[in-house]
Every structure is written in C-alpha cells, then in structure tokens.
Design a protein around this motif. Structure first.
Motif, short mmCIF file in Angstrom:
data_model
loop_
_atom_site.label_atom_id
_atom_site.label_comp_id
_atom_site.label_asym_id
_atom_site.label_seq_id
_atom_site.Cartn_x
_atom_site.Cartn_y
_atom_site.Cartn_z
N GLU A 228 -11.85 -6.77 -11.79
CA GLU A 228 -13.13 -6.31 -11.36
C GLU A 228 -14.20 -7.65 -11.38
O GLU A 228 -14.92 -7.75 -10.74
N THR A 229 -14.02 -8.10 -12.74
CA THR A 229 -14.92 -9.25 -12.82
C THR A 229 -14.59 -10.77 -11.87
O THR A 229 -15.64 -11.47 -11.41
N GLU A 230 -13.32 -10.79 -11.53
CA GLU A 230 -12.94 -11.75 -10.45
C GLU A 230 -12.63 -11.25 -9.32
O GLU A 230 -12.17 -12.03 -8.48
N SER A 231 -13.24 -10.21 -8.79
CA SER A 231 -12.96 -9.48 -7.43
C SER A 231 -13.54 -10.47 -6.44
O SER A 231 -12.82 -10.55 -5.52
N GLN A 232 -14.53 -11.01 -6.52
CA GLN A 232 -15.00 -12.12 -5.62
C GLN A 232 -14.12 -12.95 -5.10
O GLN A 232 -13.90 -13.52 -4.02
N ASN A 233 -13.24 -13.50 -5.90
CA ASN A 233 -12.23 -14.50 -5.72
C ASN A 233 -11.00 -13.90 -5.30
O ASN A 233 -10.04 -14.67 -4.93
N MET A 234 -10.84 -12.66 -5.14
CA MET A 234 -9.72 -11.97 -4.79
C MET A 234 -9.43 -11.07 -3.51
O MET A 234 -8.77 -10.01 -3.29
N LYS A 235 -10.50 -11.58 -2.54
CA LYS A 235 -10.70 -10.80 -1.51
C LYS A 235 -9.53 -11.14 -0.29
O LYS A 235 -9.40 -12.37 -0.10
N ALA A 236 -9.15 -10.44 0.42
CA ALA A 236 -8.17 -10.65 1.63
C ALA A 236 -8.94 -10.09 2.95
O ALA A 236 -9.74 -9.18 2.79
N ASN A 237 -8.52 -10.41 4.00
CA ASN A 237 -8.96 -9.97 5.31
C ASN A 237 -8.24 -9.37 5.76
O ASN A 237 -6.94 -9.60 6.38
N PRO A 238 -8.13 -7.70 5.57
CA PRO A 238 -7.25 -6.76 6.30
C PRO A 238 -6.91 -6.91 7.97
O PRO A 238 -6.17 -6.48 8.51
N SER A 239 -7.91 -7.54 8.66
CA SER A 239 -7.83 -7.77 10.20
C SER A 239 -7.10 -8.93 10.53
O SER A 239 -6.60 -8.99 11.67
N ALA A 240 -6.81 -9.87 9.56
CA ALA A 240 -5.92 -11.07 9.93
C ALA A 240 -4.38 -10.48 9.99
O ALA A 240 -4.10 -9.54 9.70
N LEU A 241 -3.73 -11.51 10.74
CA LEU A 241 -2.33 -11.36 10.55
C LEU A 241 -1.69 -11.63 9.23
O LEU A 241 -2.54 -12.25 8.46
N ALA A 242 -0.63 -10.91 9.01
CA ALA A 242 -0.29 -10.70 7.49
C ALA A 242 0.44 -12.28 7.11
O ALA A 242 0.95 -12.57 7.98
N ALA A 243 0.11 -12.54 5.92
CA ALA A 243 0.66 -13.82 5.25
C ALA A 243 0.92 -13.30 3.89
O ALA A 243 0.39 -12.59 3.21
N GLY A 244 2.37 -13.46 3.57
CA GLY A 244 2.60 -13.30 2.29
C GLY A 244 3.86 -13.78 1.68
O GLY A 244 4.44 -15.03 2.18
N THR A 245 4.59 -13.39 0.71
CA THR A 245 5.66 -13.93 0.11
C THR A 245 6.72 -13.12 -0.09
O THR A 245 6.65 -11.84 -0.59
N VAL A 246 8.05 -13.34 0.15
CA VAL A 246 9.17 -12.56 -0.33
C VAL A 246 9.46 -12.46 -1.47
O VAL A 246 9.75 -13.60 -2.20
N ILE A 247 9.46 -11.35 -2.33
CA ILE A 247 9.84 -11.37 -3.72
C ILE A 247 11.27 -11.19 -3.95
O ILE A 247 11.89 -11.72 -4.74
N GLU A 248 11.91 -10.30 -3.15
CA GLU A 248 13.22 -10.24 -3.35
C GLU A 248 13.75 -9.66 -1.77
O GLU A 248 13.04 -8.70 -1.19
N SER A 249 15.14 -9.85 -1.55
CA SER A 249 15.68 -9.33 -0.29
C SER A 249 17.22 -9.05 -0.63
O SER A 249 17.71 -9.62 -1.50
#
Length: 166
Positions: free
Chosen positions: A102-123
């Motif tokens: 909650e206190t760090e939420s301003q630094n953890m915002k994502a843009n839901p309208s953007a193309l997805a970018a992420g990391t594969v954790i396992e496959s």
C-alpha cells in the motif's frame, strides 16, 4: 542467478533470516541483490520456535553486518518474527506485506492498456495441453490470441489463460 532473476520480477522482497543461525553469506548475497534491484523489502526472522532462537542477536547481526536497522530499533526496516514450521507470525507477515504494498503502490503501477510484457517463471509440456508456461505479467494485459515473443522472435500464441484457481 536465481535470486537475481527473482529480484528483477518482484515488487516486494522478503529477506528470510534464521533466528538460530543469524546472518550467513547467502543472506548477505540476497540483501545485496535486493538493494541492487531497488525494491522495497522486509525481513522475516524465521525459526522462532527453536529454543536456540535469539531475536535480539539476529537483529544485531542484521544491523552490524548488513546495515539494516530494524524499525523497533529506530530504523526503517520492518522485521517480523515467524515460525514457518508452527505457522506463527505468518498472518502478521502477510499484513506487513500488504501494508508495504500500500505504501509503495505509487511505484508499482502497470498500464493495463499496454501490450503484455512479463517473465516466464516456469514452463513444461503437458500431454493434453501442449506447451504450458507460468508467466508473471509485469505490464499490460495478456489475452488469448496474443503472440508470445522473445527478442523479436515469435514462439507461438496464447491458446488459453488460467489463473491460480484454474
């Protein structure tokens, strides 16, 4: 390498220190990785159920070895005593994680309208489903039909999406 990769995809880190062992070389390494990633963190002091557990000694080592001053000692780092074995302190730990989020939420915002970018954790390859990947989406929204790319090479497309509940 695993710790470093984990820190790159995490929003918040929990540095776990054993109350009976104190600060070890892997604790120092994990702390340096968290600091390099510049992510907020808290400390979980585990194994409080053991008779040889010493909370004050562990906090002293955190302060002297890592330069982490616990909040109850006038510092800024929240330390939560827990016992993973007995399950004590886990609720408090989760409450602190939510408070920190909650206190760090301003630094953890994502843009839901953007193309997805992420990391594969396992496959893995599932007999019935084919290639399956657990992905942490860090920005944007992943949808069925989206192409999966790495270094501008297309590896396939999303056939279905499932969350942790199936």
């Amino acid at each position: 390498a695993m710790r470093s990769r984990g820190a790159k995809v995490a929003d918040i880190a929990i540095l776990v220190v054993a109350a009976d062992d104190g600060v070890k070389p892997q604790t120092v390494e994990a702390c340096r990785i968290i600091e390099a990633a510049k992510i907020p963190f808290l400390v979980a002091i585990n194994k409080m159920d053991k008779p040889e557990a010493n909370l004050d000694k562990t906090k002293q080592e955190l302060s002297s070895v890592l330069g982490i001053t616990p909040e109850d000692w006038g510092g800024k780092t929240i330390c939560v005593p827990i016992s993973a074995k007995e399950g004590t302190g886990i609720e408090e730990l989760l409450d602190v994680v939510l408070l920190l989020a909650e206190t760090e939420s301003q630094n953890m915002k994502a843009n839901p309208s953007a193309l997805a970018a992420g990391t594969v954790i396992e496959s893995n390859v599932d007999k019935g489903a084919g290639p399956v990947a657990t992905i942490l989406v860090q920005n944007g929204t992943l949808r069925v039909g989206d192409q999966l790319c790495f270094n501008e090479i297309i590896y396939g497309k999303v056939k279905s999406l499932k969350n942790h509940l199936g």
